[in-house]
Write a protein that holds these residues in place. Sequence first.
Motif, short mmCIF file in Angstrom:
data_model
loop_
_atom_site.label_atom_id
_atom_site.label_comp_id
_atom_site.label_asym_id
_atom_site.label_seq_id
_atom_site.Cartn_x
_atom_site.Cartn_y
_atom_site.Cartn_z
N HIS A 62 -5.74 12.18 55.96
CA HIS A 62 -4.03 12.60 56.18
C HIS A 62 -3.73 12.23 57.42
O HIS A 62 -4.43 12.99 58.07
N GLU A 87 -3.04 8.01 54.33
CA GLU A 87 -1.74 9.00 53.56
C GLU A 87 -1.17 10.10 53.96
O GLU A 87 -1.54 10.91 55.20
N HIS A 98 2.40 12.48 48.72
CA HIS A 98 1.92 11.77 49.39
C HIS A 98 1.57 10.36 49.12
O HIS A 98 1.60 9.50 48.18
N HIS A 215 -1.51 9.53 43.22
CA HIS A 215 -1.33 10.29 42.28
C HIS A 215 -0.42 11.04 42.04
O HIS A 215 -0.10 11.55 41.63
N ARG A 218 0.49 13.98 39.80
CA ARG A 218 -0.53 15.18 40.49
C ARG A 218 0.86 16.16 41.02
O ARG A 218 1.04 16.99 41.13
N ASP A 272 -10.26 9.57 45.53
CA ASP A 272 -9.80 10.65 46.95
C ASP A 272 -10.53 11.69 47.03
O ASP A 272 -10.41 13.01 46.70
MN MN Z 1 -3.06 13.90 48.21
#
Ligand code: MN
Length: 301
Positions: A62, A87, A98, A215, A218, A272
């Motif tokens: 991240h 990310e 993201h 994703h 999500r 992930d």
């Molecule tokens: Mn993520």
Amino acid sequence: MGAAPVDSLPFALRRGFYNETVKFSNADLHCHSTVSDGTLAPSVLAQRAHDHGVALWALTDHDELGGLAEAREAAQALGLRFVGGVEISVSFAAQTVHIVGLGIDPDSLVLQGGLCQIRNGRDLRAQRMAQDLESRLGLADVYAGALRYAGNPALLSRTHFARYLVEQGVCRQTHEVFSRFLTPGKPGYVEHQWAGLADALRWISAAGGVAVIAHPGRYRFNATEEWALLEQFKALGGQAIEVVTGSHTAAQYRKYADLSLEFGFHASRGSDFHSPGESVCDLGRLAPLPADVVPVWDLLH
Ligand code: MN
Ligand code: AMP
Ligand code: MN
Ligand code: MN
């Protein structure tokens, strides 16, 4: 007469020209190290990816590139093909989205500068999260407690708070923490403004990378908002979406495979993976991409 240039062919036919598609069917292009909110060092992840038969691997911490040099070196020593990734945390339609960048140049000053801005906002957010948890749960020293779990103090995330709440016996597992705390409307959640979608795409593009929506299943978007995300992402130069990820159901693999074909996006695959004790999906242990999509690794040579 020579063969038609690949770019002039209809999108769905291009993949036939890449025989490496088969070779990279066990690609894992999304995971986290101690440089963000994972619990394993980049070199340990490289070994784990290799042990699990991953043929093409990306580290995507991240908002941070600090693990890529170690990851690349470890992957090279193992003969594992490596792609530099990240990310990026983005705010879109009042939610956090993201965006993964793949094949990025870690020396890009534009990308480094953008990520530095995002990281700078994390500390105040973390202090506010800590205050909220202290006042609502009667805990003490939550900021310091979460910080103990952060391998990188510049990247204090909700995951580190979740680990501290488990340590304190508030919950038994981190995913239980996310159902009771740290999410919108629950204790410990703090509204935050991340990067804009256009910023993230500009930074990834400046670093020579491919932008991928992480994703997509999500997010809590309605169909109109989800469509807007896909359209704006495409208009800004986004090229791929994750189809097979640790956070999608089998029905979502199909849904996002279809959306990838509808929008002309390449499809990505990534676990992930964050931690052996926490992640349901381990490195390299995912379903293959559906046969009819166009894999993102076609763009990564
Ligand atoms: Mn993520
Ligand atoms: P942050 O960037 O600080 O908002 O933290 C986001 C991270 O929290 C994600 O990357 C996940 O690792 C973790 N996370 C968010 N929601 C959940 C969830 N429902 N279950 C487990 N981990 C989650
Ligand atoms: Mn995470
Ligand atoms: Mn992730």
